[in-house]
Each structure stands twice: as C-alpha cells, then as structure tokens.
Design a protein around this motif. Structure first.
Motif, mmCIF file in Angstrom:
data_model
loop_
_atom_site.group_PDB
_atom_site.id
_atom_site.type_symbol
_atom_site.label_atom_id
_atom_site.label_comp_id
_atom_site.label_asym_id
_atom_site.label_seq_id
_atom_site.Cartn_x
_atom_site.Cartn_y
_atom_site.Cartn_z
ATOM 1 N N THR A 18 32.475 -7.030 -9.762
ATOM 2 C CA THR A 18 32.851 -6.739 -11.408
ATOM 3 C C THR A 18 32.614 -5.222 -11.778
ATOM 4 O O THR A 18 31.504 -4.760 -10.997
ATOM 5 C CB THR A 18 32.431 -7.779 -12.237
ATOM 6 O OG1 THR A 18 30.781 -7.759 -12.280
ATOM 7 C CG2 THR A 18 32.689 -8.978 -11.884
ATOM 8 N N ILE A 19 33.028 -4.781 -12.844
ATOM 9 C CA ILE A 19 32.468 -3.488 -13.219
ATOM 10 C C ILE A 19 30.864 -3.808 -13.734
ATOM 11 O O ILE A 19 30.270 -2.698 -13.452
ATOM 12 C CB ILE A 19 33.277 -3.073 -14.526
ATOM 13 C CG1 ILE A 19 34.752 -2.468 -13.952
ATOM 14 C CG2 ILE A 19 32.825 -1.882 -15.214
ATOM 15 C CD1 ILE A 19 35.666 -2.048 -14.978
ATOM 16 N N ASP A 20 30.785 -4.895 -14.168
ATOM 17 C CA ASP A 20 29.306 -4.980 -14.818
ATOM 18 C C ASP A 20 28.281 -4.945 -13.511
ATOM 19 O O ASP A 20 27.464 -4.415 -13.371
ATOM 20 C CB ASP A 20 29.171 -6.161 -15.262
ATOM 21 C CG ASP A 20 27.666 -6.712 -16.086
ATOM 22 O OD1 ASP A 20 27.426 -5.737 -16.748
ATOM 23 O OD2 ASP A 20 27.198 -7.679 -15.772
ATOM 24 N N GLU A 21 28.637 -5.608 -12.268
ATOM 25 C CA GLU A 21 27.941 -5.526 -11.141
ATOM 26 C C GLU A 21 27.590 -4.029 -10.481
ATOM 27 O O GLU A 21 26.704 -3.372 -10.238
ATOM 28 C CB GLU A 21 28.559 -6.243 -10.059
ATOM 29 C CG GLU A 21 28.393 -7.839 -10.264
ATOM 30 C CD GLU A 21 29.108 -8.553 -9.232
ATOM 31 O OE1 GLU A 21 28.364 -9.178 -8.111
ATOM 32 O OE2 GLU A 21 30.377 -8.646 -9.185
ATOM 33 N N MET A 22 28.757 -3.408 -10.741
ATOM 34 C CA MET A 22 28.658 -1.808 -10.350
ATOM 35 C C MET A 22 27.818 -0.793 -11.276
ATOM 36 O O MET A 22 26.845 -0.283 -10.959
ATOM 37 C CB MET A 22 30.165 -1.038 -10.256
ATOM 38 C CG MET A 22 30.868 -1.476 -9.292
ATOM 39 S SD MET A 22 30.244 -1.342 -7.425
ATOM 40 C CE MET A 22 30.369 0.595 -7.393
ATOM 41 N N SER A 23 28.067 -1.275 -12.359
ATOM 42 C CA SER A 23 26.972 -0.763 -13.612
ATOM 43 C C SER A 23 25.624 -0.952 -13.311
ATOM 44 O O SER A 23 24.734 -0.033 -13.474
ATOM 45 C CB SER A 23 27.444 -1.298 -14.816
ATOM 46 O OG SER A 23 26.799 -0.722 -15.857
ATOM 47 N N LYS A 24 25.277 -2.220 -12.921
ATOM 48 C CA LYS A 24 24.045 -2.713 -12.804
ATOM 49 C C LYS A 24 23.353 -1.701 -11.586
ATOM 50 O O LYS A 24 22.121 -1.463 -11.355
ATOM 51 C CB LYS A 24 23.695 -4.204 -12.532
ATOM 52 C CG LYS A 24 24.125 -4.879 -13.822
ATOM 53 C CD LYS A 24 24.009 -6.471 -13.661
ATOM 54 C CE LYS A 24 23.953 -6.834 -14.958
ATOM 55 N NZ LYS A 24 24.035 -8.398 -14.716
ATOM 56 N N ALA A 25 24.351 -1.704 -10.496
ATOM 57 C CA ALA A 25 23.870 -0.869 -9.151
ATOM 58 C C ALA A 25 23.345 0.775 -9.453
ATOM 59 O O ALA A 25 22.597 0.939 -8.741
ATOM 60 C CB ALA A 25 24.755 -0.866 -8.203
ATOM 61 N N PHE A 26 23.990 1.212 -10.688
ATOM 62 C CA PHE A 26 23.757 2.450 -10.993
ATOM 63 C C PHE A 26 22.664 2.547 -12.205
ATOM 64 O O PHE A 26 22.289 3.557 -12.715
ATOM 65 C CB PHE A 26 24.920 3.218 -11.255
ATOM 66 C CG PHE A 26 25.671 3.460 -10.286
ATOM 67 C CD1 PHE A 26 25.366 4.222 -9.247
ATOM 68 C CD2 PHE A 26 27.223 2.861 -10.258
ATOM 69 C CE1 PHE A 26 26.137 4.604 -8.134
ATOM 70 C CE2 PHE A 26 27.816 3.136 -8.875
ATOM 71 C CZ PHE A 26 27.449 4.034 -7.844
ATOM 72 N N ASN A 27 22.366 1.153 -12.394
ATOM 73 C CA ASN A 27 21.317 1.130 -13.674
ATOM 74 C C ASN A 27 21.613 1.795 -14.890
ATOM 75 O O ASN A 27 20.762 2.275 -15.694
ATOM 76 C CB ASN A 27 19.884 1.923 -13.393
ATOM 77 C CG ASN A 27 19.259 1.066 -12.282
ATOM 78 O OD1 ASN A 27 19.102 -0.080 -12.122
ATOM 79 N ND2 ASN A 27 18.524 1.706 -11.318
ATOM 80 N N PHE A 28 23.021 1.515 -15.314
ATOM 81 C CA PHE A 28 23.859 2.165 -16.454
ATOM 82 C C PHE A 28 23.208 1.052 -17.437
ATOM 83 O O PHE A 28 23.383 -0.431 -17.260
ATOM 84 C CB PHE A 28 25.258 2.155 -16.453
ATOM 85 C CG PHE A 28 25.644 3.351 -15.445
ATOM 86 C CD1 PHE A 28 24.780 4.419 -15.253
ATOM 87 C CD2 PHE A 28 26.784 3.233 -14.666
ATOM 88 C CE1 PHE A 28 25.221 5.633 -14.343
ATOM 89 C CE2 PHE A 28 27.244 4.119 -13.938
ATOM 90 C CZ PHE A 28 26.505 5.276 -13.715
ATOM 91 N N LYS A 29 23.246 1.430 -18.849
ATOM 92 C CA LYS A 29 22.946 0.483 -19.879
ATOM 93 C C LYS A 29 24.040 -0.734 -20.272
ATOM 94 O O LYS A 29 23.814 -1.583 -20.733
ATOM 95 C CB LYS A 29 22.619 1.040 -21.012
ATOM 96 C CG LYS A 29 21.299 1.779 -20.921
ATOM 97 C CD LYS A 29 21.118 2.639 -22.118
ATOM 98 C CE LYS A 29 19.462 3.109 -21.937
ATOM 99 N NZ LYS A 29 18.840 3.908 -23.108
ATOM 100 N N ASN A 30 25.370 -0.115 -19.684
ATOM 101 C CA ASN A 30 26.629 -1.051 -20.059
ATOM 102 C C ASN A 30 27.539 -0.632 -18.982
ATOM 103 O O ASN A 30 27.591 0.395 -18.416
ATOM 104 C CB ASN A 30 26.849 -1.047 -21.577
ATOM 105 C CG ASN A 30 27.134 0.388 -22.048
ATOM 106 O OD1 ASN A 30 27.950 0.978 -21.274
ATOM 107 N ND2 ASN A 30 26.655 0.889 -23.072
#
Length: 66
Positions: A18-30
């Motif tokens: 998911t986009i959320d999983e990718m976001s977490k891989a880069f330590n993005f806030k959302n």
C-alpha cells in the motif's frame, strides 16, 4: 533515460504494497507525501532509490526507461 513512475506504481500494486506501507518505509508523516512522489509532484532523491528497490524487490535500474 527517464524515470518510470508507472513501473513503480504497477510494481507496488502487484506486490500488494500500500501507499501507507511505502510512506512508512521512508518515514513520511502521512501517505499523501509518498503519493506525490509516485505521481510526479515530487522527485525521488537518489538516496531514496535503494530503499525503494529493496521494498519493491527489484533493481534500481528498473526505475528507468531508455
């Protein structure tokens, strides 16, 4: 040589990431921040490519079209 955003999106979806999983891989806030990278609003930095290749189980060279 052109960065292939369509490949990144298709590869992510084919792996069920998911986009959320990718976001977490880069330590993005959302997740909207990652979405903007994947859709070309922001440009991926070189230091992001190894993380993305690992997450998407591919080579960095797969991100480019010639």
């Amino acid at each position: 040589m052109k960065f292939n955003l369509a490949y990144i999106q298709e590869r992510r979806k084919s792996l069920g990431i998911t986009i959320d999983e990718m976001s977490k891989a880069f330590n993005f806030k959302n997740s909207s921040t990652y979405w903007k990278y994947e859709h070309g609003d922001y440009t991926f930095d070189a230091n992001m490519l190894p993380v993305m290749a690992m997450k998407l189980k591919c080579d960095i060279s797969d991100f480019y079209t010639y």
